[in-house]
Scaffold this active site. Structure first.
Site, PDB file in Angstrom:
ATOM      1  N   ASP A 194      29.425   0.399 -94.061  1.00  0.00           N
ATOM      2  CA  ASP A 194      28.785   0.272 -95.382  1.00  0.00           C
ATOM      3  C   ASP A 194      29.158  -1.033 -96.125  1.00  0.00           C
ATOM      4  OD1 ASP A 194      26.679   1.099 -97.213  1.00  0.00           O
ATOM      5  OD2 ASP A 194      28.499   1.582 -98.408  1.00  0.00           O
ATOM      6  N   MET A 275      24.128   3.183-103.607  1.00  0.00           N
ATOM      7  CA  MET A 275      22.970   2.011-103.957  1.00  0.00           C
ATOM      8  C   MET A 275      23.551   0.729-103.474  1.00  0.00           C
ATOM      9  SD  MET A 275      20.978   3.586-106.041  1.00  0.00           S
ATOM     10  CE  MET A 275      20.281   1.902-106.773  1.00  0.00           C
ATOM     11  N   ARG A 276      24.674   0.880-102.477  1.00  0.00           N
ATOM     12  CA  ARG A 276      24.922  -0.539-101.933  1.00  0.00           C
ATOM     13  C   ARG A 276      23.642  -1.450-101.271  1.00  0.00           C
ATOM     14  NH1 ARG A 276      29.775   0.517-100.148  1.00  0.00           N
ATOM     15  NH2 ARG A 276      31.007  -0.439-102.053  1.00  0.00           N
ATOM     16  N   ALA A 277      23.093  -0.442-100.567  1.00  0.00           N
ATOM     17  CA  ALA A 277      22.019  -1.017 -99.594  1.00  0.00           C
ATOM     18  C   ALA A 277      20.963  -1.761-100.410  1.00  0.00           C
ATOM     19  CB  ALA A 277      21.399   0.214 -98.757  1.00  0.00           C
TER      20      ALA A 277
END
Length: 703
Positions: A194, A275-277
């Site tokens: 991720d 929320m990184r995506a």
């Protein structure tokens, strides 16, 4: 090897790989690239060639940390710097070797000078060298976990911190992070996956014409590297100019509400964690628009960003294949159409334009200095490609082959069955204290963990034991002429902290695939149990191997590897049938462990035998099958191999043969149901107790 890198624009094919690298060159905030693919697919070639396309950087003369003259780092160890003229130099590409130490990565403090003089004498590491350039990690999946954690933390924060015994150093570390890996050699943990902004899957072209061009360009480069680079200099200049133009345009690109809704809906629709995506997709879509010469983000930018940013974030365990359902992606995006077309004119396609063929439309990619071909046909390339063969339902091997009863040891072969749903298992561990590779299974002396003592350093000091060092230096202060408050410390006083953590082991599975295991529901449960143990081995950073035995002998189905998904694939395809050559399975395990001990003597093995304990065939060995199996088991026990027997016997009438085998191996026997975490209490203790008892018994017999 030539000092002239293969030109980036000459790597034809591998469109997704080149695009992902260029987007990071345009916007380093995208977060780097993870390149997954088989060996020989121009992964390293493309990465090394990228550095020549990056604009030169302006640095403070003499600064080892590449500070910018216009905005020097206020905490730079070489500072403070005065604002002034700088010096231009090419952007660096720094390679991090798999075997590098933490000191080599983050830098090292001179502990002796820090204690005696209070001076922060700091030797920069690779993170400092890579600042404002590229940090390349080949085989990133083989890098120790603690190094990957440090690396990704620095990439996320843009700074590197070194903390040693109260002495702290911080310096800027902003770089384009690129990692390459071969999935056959093991996967990264989902938490680490991720942290990479984008990922691409690469494969060699299957088109003969493209492969011919690969060989042609590779040979031309080897014959005359400088001349080959000169022929591609014009195309390299065009790509470099386009990167500079896209960087300048990037702040002007507008990310509208429609594009943000498309991004949010896509991430929600594919159920990615956190929320990184969303953030990475937004940055990638913006970089795509700038690369295309536009000031507004379109739906096609969001779609391409999803194909690059989401596949690796959807993996929940190592058995999930990466990739996206493109039909679902299109349905989600169609719910939020662009409000109006962008009036900006399309730029002329450059050497890395939408056609993806570079300056020479006829050519496929280059194999590059790694010697492998590049170029991928559209149906095979990209993280959004259709499901691979590994994802598709497997055709049972047993239905394709119909060996005779003699070949099978007297019984018909039955088709492979699917594994039952995996479950969480309790930890099995090897007794004693090891010194193997860092992991999460058995106790070991490691570089990280709780401090258990101190010793004189063997080689370079890495972890100072402060109390032991002071204790060693204190008796000599008068003789050394100490007059002030400072402690007089000599090199001989330094003490290295000894620490205890966890190591990864070699978990070798020996699975009975004979006719006695062939009942469909029974074999499905057996495969589910082994799959559960494989998942546990993945989480604990073990190597795994798989041996199967049936018919007339045993087979090493999977040599020891870090790729547990490869083991799962072999297990899924495993047919059953024939008699039970238990001794052959145990002897194959003995030979496998002997060879692996020569290759990796510090990695301790754990043998997991999955069987009902029957032995009905001696195979080519001859003799009584039961006696042969008992002798083989005792030989493994005499060598101190920690073992567990998973008893697969079922039904109201039980012979208890698995328990006899476990006693001969010196380990516990546990039923399939007993493997579950909620019913496995005391198994680790039983493993240790049984092995200790077996060792004591062996010592008494030897005496």
């Amino acid at each position: 090897m030539s000092s002239v890198h293969f030109p980036f624009s000459a790597v034809v094919g591998q469109d997704d790989l080149r695009l992902a690298l260029l987007l990071n060159a345009v916007s380093p905030a995208v977060g780097g690239v993870l390149v997954r693919g088989e060996k020989g697919t121009a992964k390293s070639t493309a990465v090394r060639a990228l550095s020549a396309l990056l604009p030169q950087v302006d640095v403070v003369p003499g600064c080892r940390f590449s500070c910018a003259p216009a905005a020097p780092d206020p905490s730079c160890p070489d500072g403070p710097h005065q604002h002034g003229l700088g010096a231009l130099r090419p952007a660096r590409m720094v390679e991090l070797p798999v075997g590098a130490s933490e000191d080599r990565l983050v830098g090292a403090l001179d502990i002796e000078r820090a204690l005696a003089e209070g001076v922060k004498a700091f030797e920069p590491g690779l993170l400092a060298d890579a600042h404002r350039g590229i940090l390349y990690v080949d085989e990133v999946n083989l890098l120790h976990d603690h190094l990957v954690d440090v690396l990704l933390d620095a990439a996320a924060m843009g700074a590197s911190y070194v903390e040693r015994e109260g002495v702290s150093v911080r310096h800027a570390a902003r770089f384009l992070l690129v990692g390459t890996m071969n999935p056959e050699e093991g996967e990264l943990r989902p938490q680490l996956l991720d942290r990479f902004g984008l990922t691409v899957e690469v494969a060699a072209s299957r088109e003969p014409a493209q492969r011919v061009e690969v060989v042609r360009r590779r040979l031309a480069y080897e014959d005359d590297p400088a001349g080959f680079a000169t022929r591609w200099a014009g195309d390299e200049h065009e790509v470099r100019a386009r990167v500079v133009a896209a960087r300048a345009l990037l702040p002007k690109v507008s990310l509208g509400d429609t594009a943000l809704l498309q991004i949010a809906a896509t991430c929600a629709g594919f159920e990615v964690d956190g929320m990184r995506a969303d953030i990475v997709m937004a940055r990638t879509a913006t970089a795509l628009a700038a690369w295309a010469g536009r000031t507004e983000v379109r739906k096609e930018d969001v779609r391409q960003a999803a194909l690059l940013a989401l596949p690796h974030r959807r993996r929940r365990n190592p058995f999930d294949a990466p990739g996206l359902d493109e039909d679902l992606l299109d349905r989600i995006l169609d719910e939020f159409p662009d409000e109006e077309p962008d009036p900006d004119p399309e730029p002329e396609p450059g050497p890395e334009g939408s056609d993806g063929n570079g300056p020479d439309d006829s050519g496929p990619g280059d194999g590059g200095p790694d010697g492998g071909p590049g170029g991928t046909p559209p149906q095979e390339s990209g993280p959004g490609a259709p499901a691979s063969e590994a994802e598709a339902p497997q055709t049972p091997q047993g239905s394709e082959q119909q060996p005779s009863g003699q070949e099978n040891g007297g019984g018909p072969e039955q088709a492979a069955v699917r594994a039952a749903e995996p479950f969480r298992t309790k930890m099995l561990s090897v007794p004693g204290l090891g010194e193997g590779a860092s992991g999460r299974r058995s106790r070991a002396r490691t570089a990280h963990g709780r401090t258990t003592g101190a010793q004189r350093p063997r080689g370079h000091l890495t972890k100072l034991h402060l109390a032991a060092t002071i204790q060693a230096a204190a008796p000599h202060q008068k003789a050394r002429g100490r007059s002030g408050r400072g402690l007089v410390v000599r090199k001989d006083d330094l003490r290295q902290a000894t620490r205890e953590g966890r190591e990864g082991n070699l978990v070798l599975f020996v699975v009975d695939a004979s006719g006695s295991m062939a009942a469909r529901q029974r074999m499905s449960a057996v495969k589910g149990a082994v799959l559960s143990l494989l998942l546990d081995a993945y989480q604990r950073r073990d190597k795994v191997g798989l041996i199967t035995f049936r018919g007339a002998g045993a087979q090493l189905a999977l040599p020891p590897t870090s790729s547990v998904d490869a083991a799962a694939a072999r297990l899924e395809q495993l047919p059953t049938g024939g008699r039970t050559p238990l001794a052959a399975g145990l002897l194959t395990a003995h030979e496998t462990l002997r060879i692996e001990r020569l290759r990796d003597p510090s990695r301790r093995p754990l043998l997991v035998v999955v069987t009902d304990g029957r032995a009905t065939s001696a195979g080519a060995l001859g003799g009584d099958p039961r006696e042969l199996s008992r002798r083989s088991a005792r030989m493994l026990a005499a060598e101190g191999v920690a073992s567990v027997v998973v008893d697969c016997e079922s039904g109201p009438v039980r012979l208890g043969l698995a328990g006899v085998l476990a006693a001969d191996l010196g380990g516990p026997a546990v039923s399939l149901d007993g493997l579950r975490a909620d019913s496995l209490a005391g198994l680790v203790k039983n493993v240790r107790t049984a092995v200790t008892s077996q060792s004591s018994h062996t010592n008494r017999r030897a005496a």
